[in-house]
Write an enzyme that holds these catalytic residues in place. Structure first.
Site, mmCIF file in Angstrom:
data_model
loop_
_atom_site.group_PDB
_atom_site.id
_atom_site.type_symbol
_atom_site.label_atom_id
_atom_site.label_comp_id
_atom_site.label_asym_id
_atom_site.label_seq_id
_atom_site.Cartn_x
_atom_site.Cartn_y
_atom_site.Cartn_z
ATOM 1 C CG HIS A 136 -0.533 3.742 4.589
ATOM 2 N ND1 HIS A 136 -1.737 3.450 5.120
ATOM 3 C CD2 HIS A 136 0.123 2.845 3.913
ATOM 4 C CE1 HIS A 136 -1.872 2.086 4.628
ATOM 5 N NE2 HIS A 136 -0.998 1.988 3.863
ATOM 6 C CG ASP B 154 -3.659 5.602 6.945
ATOM 7 O OD1 ASP B 154 -2.480 5.334 7.298
ATOM 8 O OD2 ASP B 154 -4.058 5.213 6.009
ATOM 9 C CB SER C 178 -0.801 0.070 1.052
ATOM 10 O OG SER C 178 -0.374 -0.047 2.400
#
Length: 543
Positions: free
Chosen positions: A328, A325, A38
């Protein structure tokens, strides 16, 4: 040719990390292929209907163009975007968006949120693209390129393209998550070893499909993510997770060095994401960051009890935060990490910041009519270097195998022509008029001027100082703290020091100094002079 003069013309492109607004360089690679998790996903998971690892909803993308939620786990762009910009190419589109179409030559992204090195890592996310599947997808792109460009052109294209691989964090999290099954199968050390060995197999597959230039990131200090800090009353990092992240990184670096030795035409850059993160935590104000613990977007303790979803709150100034978040980085921090990867930190030396292109002129006897007349050949090389400098590029000139009677060697001005036949024994350049030095004992004159490792006993010269590959291996040879190794091979410290200083001088504005400067190197046959050049260039980032 015994004792032949060989000139190495090293042209160092002057790329000093200029801002794109000041200097927009041409693309440094034809394509960028991205694999990973991600941290680099630009929207692949949008096309996985069952995946719970998605970011295609607010407030993700709040700082992206038109506040669009693109599937990036960020308030804006991520590392894949910034790396593409540095290289001079558009962001590689997600592979799953290209099904049924011809992939662009500028690259494709296979990165998928939740992915890991091991196939079972992302099981909790239901649907994701494992790293093995990403490599399989790339093989399909490879086949399409072969059909589109032909075998040889496709291979050339891929050999010049850059492969960015950002993966490993989810594997570490998976081991330490509550109820982890893999923690019952392996000890932590066994687990990171399995990660490394599995990763090596996948990198070898990429290599088999034509990848030659790879950027591989280590795992960051993920024990300091908000989701881990919230478990500590003081908001401190999870020491155990950080420890095993670092242990994995050590194994990864060793593996990459070994892979390079197995595949000599493979080049890689290892990015120490762990070190970049810890440095940021220790001195955040240098980057204008005020919050290193709390997530910008979320709810609850450290904004880490609830992920970044439409009902969450988010901070007004994203540049104040390290984390967007639970896991990340913010767009701003991602850009910082890419700047460090590409340009180096402010504390690094000038040479560390050079992204250089090297052009080698070697084996002059094979390419020049002046090869039998060393002085003419050297002046020819000097003019070539000077012409390149006039075009706005930086050059350093090295004369290797300077053992042609070079006692008291001095540089002759390039513009001063000297007829070799008129030289006498008194001329300082007499040794360059003809090549008479085929006696290795002549090189004993260099004792005390080069690394002792390359010198034989007194009166023996260097004839018996030839080193085997085994002797170059760094184990047991490192006797001081300076890291004088490259890819597991020893670099003579005196040699490296003189070479680095020489190149540095070519970048400096000094009174009465006219570049290109010339560095002469002499030594016995088979001593590894050219090999040491190659190692130092690699160490300095001159590719």
């Amino acid at each position: 040719m015994a004792g032949a003069t060989m000139a190495l013309l090293v042209c160092v492109l002057l790329f000093m990390g200029l801002k794109l607004s000041v200097c927009k360089a041409q693309a440094t690679a034809p394509g960028v292929y991205v694999l990973g998790d991600s941290l680099a996903d630009v929207g692949n998971n949008n096309y996985l209907p069952l995946s719970v690892a998605k970011a295609d909803f607010p407030h993700n993308g709040v700082d992206y163009t038109n506040r669009k939620s693109t599937g990036r786990f960020s308030n804006g762009e991520n590392a894949a975007d910034f790396l593409a910009k540095k290289i001079g190419l558009p962001t590689s589109p997600p592979y799953l968006s290209l099904i049924g179409s011809t992939p662009p030559l500028t690259g494709v992204s296979f990165a998928s949120g939740g992915s890991g090195i091991l196939n079972g890592t992302g099981a909790s996310f239901v649907q994701y693209i494992s790293l093995a599947q990403q490599v399989e997808y790339f093989s399909m792109v490879h086949n399409k390129l072969v059909r589109q460009l032909g075998q040889s052109n496709a291979q050339m294209h891929l050999s010049k393209s850059i492969f960015i691989i950002i993966v490993g964090s989810n594997d570490i999290f998976s081991y330490f998550n509550a109820g982890s099954l893999v923690s019952k199968q392996y000890t932590p050390q066994q687990y990171v070893d399995v990660m490394v060995s599995t990763f090596k197999g996948l990198l070898k597959m990429l290599y088999g499909f034509g990848a030659r230039k790879m950027v591989v990131t280590g795992v960051g200090a993920i024990g300091c993510c908000p989701v881990q800090r919230k478990m500590n009353k003081m908001g401190e990092c999870n020491v155990e997770i950080n420890y095993w992240s670092a242990r994995y990184n050590e194994g990864l670096k060793i593996m990459l060095q070994g892979l390079k030795s197995e595949s000599l035409d493979m080049n890689y850059v290892y990015f120490d994401l762990y070190g970049a993160m810890t440095n940021l935590f220790q001195d955040p104000k240098t980057y204008g960051i005020m919050e290193i613990k709390e997530a910008c977007c979320g709810l609850g303790n450290l904004n880490a009890d609830v992920p970044c979803i439409p009902t969450s709150t988010y901070c007004l100034n994203r540049k104040n935060h390290v984390f967007w978040d639970l896991y990340h980085p913010t767009e701003y921090v991602a850009s910082i990490f890419v700047d460090i990867l590409y340009n180096g930190t402010q504390e690094q030396s000038l040479l560390d910041k050079i992204k250089a292109t090297r052009r080698v002129k070697c084996a002059g006897e094979l390419e020049s009519g002046n090869a039998g007349e060393p002085a003419k050949l050297i002046r020819q090389r000097y003019r070539e270097a000077a012409d390149i400098i006039k075009k706005g590029k930086m050059c350093c000139l090295f004369i290797n195998d300077l053992d042609a009677g070079a006692v008291g060697f001095k540089i002759l001005a390039a513009e001063k022509e000297m007829e070799e036949t008129q030289q006498t024994e008194k001329d300082r350049w007499k040794g360059l008029a003809y090549d008479i030095s085929d006696d290795q004992k002549d090189i004993t004159k260099g004792k005390g001027m080069v690394d002792s490792l390359f010198q034989a006993p007194q009166d023996v010269g260097t004839h018996f100082a030839v080193m085997s590959s085994y002797e170059y291996i760094s184990t047991g040879l490192r006797t001081y703290n300076l890291d004088n190794t490259m890819d597991g091979f020893y670099i003579a410290p005196t040699f490296m020091d003189k070479l680095v200083v020489h190149i540095t001088k070519n970048f400096m504005t000094l009174p009465n100094i006219k570049v290109p400067l010339i560095l002469g190197v002499w030594g016995g046959k088979g001593q590894g002079k050219s090999f040491q050049f190659e190692l130092v260039f690699a160490k300095m980032g001159i590719t």
